[in-house]
Each structure stands twice: as structure tokens, then as C-alpha cells.
Design a protein around this motif. Structure first.
Motif, PDB file in Angstrom:
ATOM      1  N   ARG A   1      32.887 -17.354  28.594  1.00 52.07           N
ATOM      2  CA  ARG A   1      31.477 -17.631  28.459  1.00 52.07           C
ATOM      3  C   ARG A   1      30.696 -16.576  29.228  1.00 52.07           C
ATOM      4  N   LEU A   2      29.854 -15.851  28.512  1.00 53.49           N
ATOM      5  CA  LEU A   2      28.996 -14.846  29.100  1.00 53.49           C
ATOM      6  C   LEU A   2      27.594 -15.409  29.301  1.00 53.49           C
ATOM      7  N   SER A   3      26.938 -14.939  30.345  1.00 59.74           N
ATOM      8  CA  SER A   3      25.581 -15.368  30.623  1.00 59.74           C
ATOM      9  C   SER A   3      24.696 -14.154  30.853  1.00 59.74           C
ATOM     10  N   CYS A   4      23.438 -14.311  30.515  1.00 59.11           N
ATOM     11  CA  CYS A   4      22.427 -13.292  30.761  1.00 59.11           C
ATOM     12  C   CYS A   4      21.250 -13.946  31.450  1.00 59.11           C
ATOM     13  N   LEU A   5      20.922 -13.452  32.623  1.00 63.42           N
ATOM     14  CA  LEU A   5      19.778 -13.935  33.379  1.00 63.42           C
ATOM     15  C   LEU A   5      18.654 -12.918  33.276  1.00 63.42           C
TER      16      LEU A   5
ATOM     17  N   GLY B   1      31.468 -18.207  13.551  1.00 63.73           N
ATOM     18  CA  GLY B   1      32.470 -19.248  13.601  1.00 63.73           C
ATOM     19  C   GLY B   1      33.316 -19.227  14.852  1.00 63.73           C
ATOM     20  N   ARG B   2      33.281 -18.131  15.591  1.00 61.60           N
ATOM     21  CA  ARG B   2      34.041 -18.012  16.831  1.00 61.60           C
ATOM     22  C   ARG B   2      33.146 -17.921  18.068  1.00 61.60           C
ATOM     23  N   PHE B   3      31.991 -17.299  17.920  1.00 61.36           N
ATOM     24  CA  PHE B   3      31.059 -17.138  19.035  1.00 61.36           C
ATOM     25  C   PHE B   3      29.870 -18.060  18.841  1.00 61.36           C
ATOM     26  N   THR B   4      29.341 -18.558  19.941  1.00 58.70           N
ATOM     27  CA  THR B   4      28.184 -19.430  19.912  1.00 58.70           C
ATOM     28  C   THR B   4      27.166 -18.963  20.939  1.00 58.70           C
ATOM     29  N   ALA B   5      25.968 -18.648  20.482  1.00 59.13           N
ATOM     30  CA  ALA B   5      24.890 -18.226  21.364  1.00 59.13           C
ATOM     31  C   ALA B   5      23.941 -19.391  21.614  1.00 59.13           C
ATOM     32  N   SER B   6      23.409 -19.444  22.814  1.00 57.62           N
ATOM     33  CA  SER B   6      22.450 -20.469  23.175  1.00 57.62           C
ATOM     34  C   SER B   6      21.513 -19.917  24.229  1.00 57.62           C
TER      35      SER B   6
ATOM     36  N   GLY C   1      32.136 -11.745  32.278  1.00 51.94           N
ATOM     37  CA  GLY C   1      33.188 -10.969  31.659  1.00 51.94           C
ATOM     38  C   GLY C   1      34.475 -11.026  32.452  1.00 51.94           C
ATOM     39  N   GLY C   2      35.545 -10.610  31.813  1.00 54.15           N
ATOM     40  CA  GLY C   2      36.842 -10.598  32.455  1.00 54.15           C
ATOM     41  C   GLY C   2      37.940 -10.337  31.457  1.00 54.15           C
TER      42      GLY C   2
ATOM     43  N   MET D   1      20.463 -16.901  28.775  1.00 57.15           N
ATOM     44  CA  MET D   1      21.069 -16.928  27.464  1.00 57.15           C
ATOM     45  C   MET D   1      22.571 -16.838  27.662  1.00 57.15           C
ATOM     46  N   ASP D   2      23.304 -17.647  26.923  1.00 60.18           N
ATOM     47  CA  ASP D   2      24.754 -17.675  27.030  1.00 60.18           C
ATOM     48  C   ASP D   2      25.395 -17.283  25.707  1.00 60.18           C
ATOM     49  N   LEU D   3      26.616 -16.814  25.801  1.00 58.11           N
ATOM     50  CA  LEU D   3      27.434 -16.548  24.629  1.00 58.11           C
ATOM     51  C   LEU D   3      28.832 -17.072  24.902  1.00 58.11           C
TER      52      LEU D   3
END
Length: 128
Positions: free
Chosen positions: A19-23, A66-71, A9-10, A79-81
Motif C-alpha cells: 500500500r502506497l500513500s501520498c501526503l 483489477g489489481r490496483f485500487t486508488a483512493s 514502497g519496498g 491519496m493511497d494506492l
């Protein structure tokens, strides 16, 4: 003991990206659905995205589709966003969520009460 930790975040200008990440730890990641929620100032927590165990065909809220992509990367328990084309309405605390998902399971992912575990959140602030 399940623990979810968000990062990335920022503050960003409108039109920018983050790009956000979740561990995740303490969870069998390959058996877990993973989701993103957000809560903006004065707003209720809302579902942003969901990824089932296999990682295919993520679900998205209409407001971010269309703007956010989760993987997800199961081997790394992450997991990333990717947040693109950000606007002021995207300003919020973003939370990572997890729950056990049986194979072939289907649930109302946008309902926060259907999730078991939560991270502490990471702040995203979009300025104009």
C-alpha cells in the motif's frame, strides 16, 4: 508551495501486496486531481491511476485494472494506492502527481505532461 511525499514502497514477492500513500501539502486538496505514475527500469513513465476531486470512479491503466485500487481521503490530504497480485512488471519507481482540477473537468490523465506537481517517488521491487 506544493509538496507531495510518497511512502510505503519496498520489496515484495510476486503475488504479494503493498500500500502506497501520498501526503500533499500546500495545495487545496479538495480541488486537486491526484494521480499515480510509475517508471520501471528502461521504461518510460506511465500513468497508473487518477482520482478526480470527488474521489469517485478512479481511472486505471489497463495493465493494473483489477489489481490496483486508488483512493483518497480529502480530510487528511492523502491519496493511497493498494497494489495487489504484484508481478515483476510492477517493479518501478512510483510517483504521486497532482494538478488543479475545475469542477466537471476532464483531461487525458495518462499523459504525464498534463500534471503540475510531482513527488520524489517511492521504489517498489517485486521479486520472483
Amino acid at each position: 508551495q506544493v509538496q507531495l511525499v510518497e511512502s510505503g514502497g519496498g520489496s515484495v514477492q510476486a503475488g504479494g501486496s503493498l500500500r502506497l500513500s501520498c501526503l500533499a501539502s500546500g495545495v487545496t486538496f479538495g480541488s486537486a486531481c491526484m494521480g499515480w505514475f510509475r517508471q520501471g527500469p528502461g521504461k518510460q513513465r506511465e500513468g497508473v491511476a487518477n482520482i478526480y476531486t470527488g474521489g469517485g470512479s478512479p481511472n486505471y491503466a489497463d495493465s493494473v485494472k483489477g489489481r490496483f485500487t486508488a483512493s483518497r481521503e480529502n480530510a487528511a490530504d492523502t491519496m493511497d494506492l493498494l497494489l495487489d497480485s504484484l508481478n515483476n512488471e510492477d517493479t518501478a519507481t512510483y510517483y504521486c502527481a497532482s494538478r488543479y482540477c475545475a469542477p466537471g473537468g476532464n483531461f487525458n490523465w495518462s499523459n504525464q505532461y498534463n500534471w503540475e506537481y510531482w513527488g520524489q517517488g517511492t521504489q517498489v521491487t517485486v521479486s520472483s
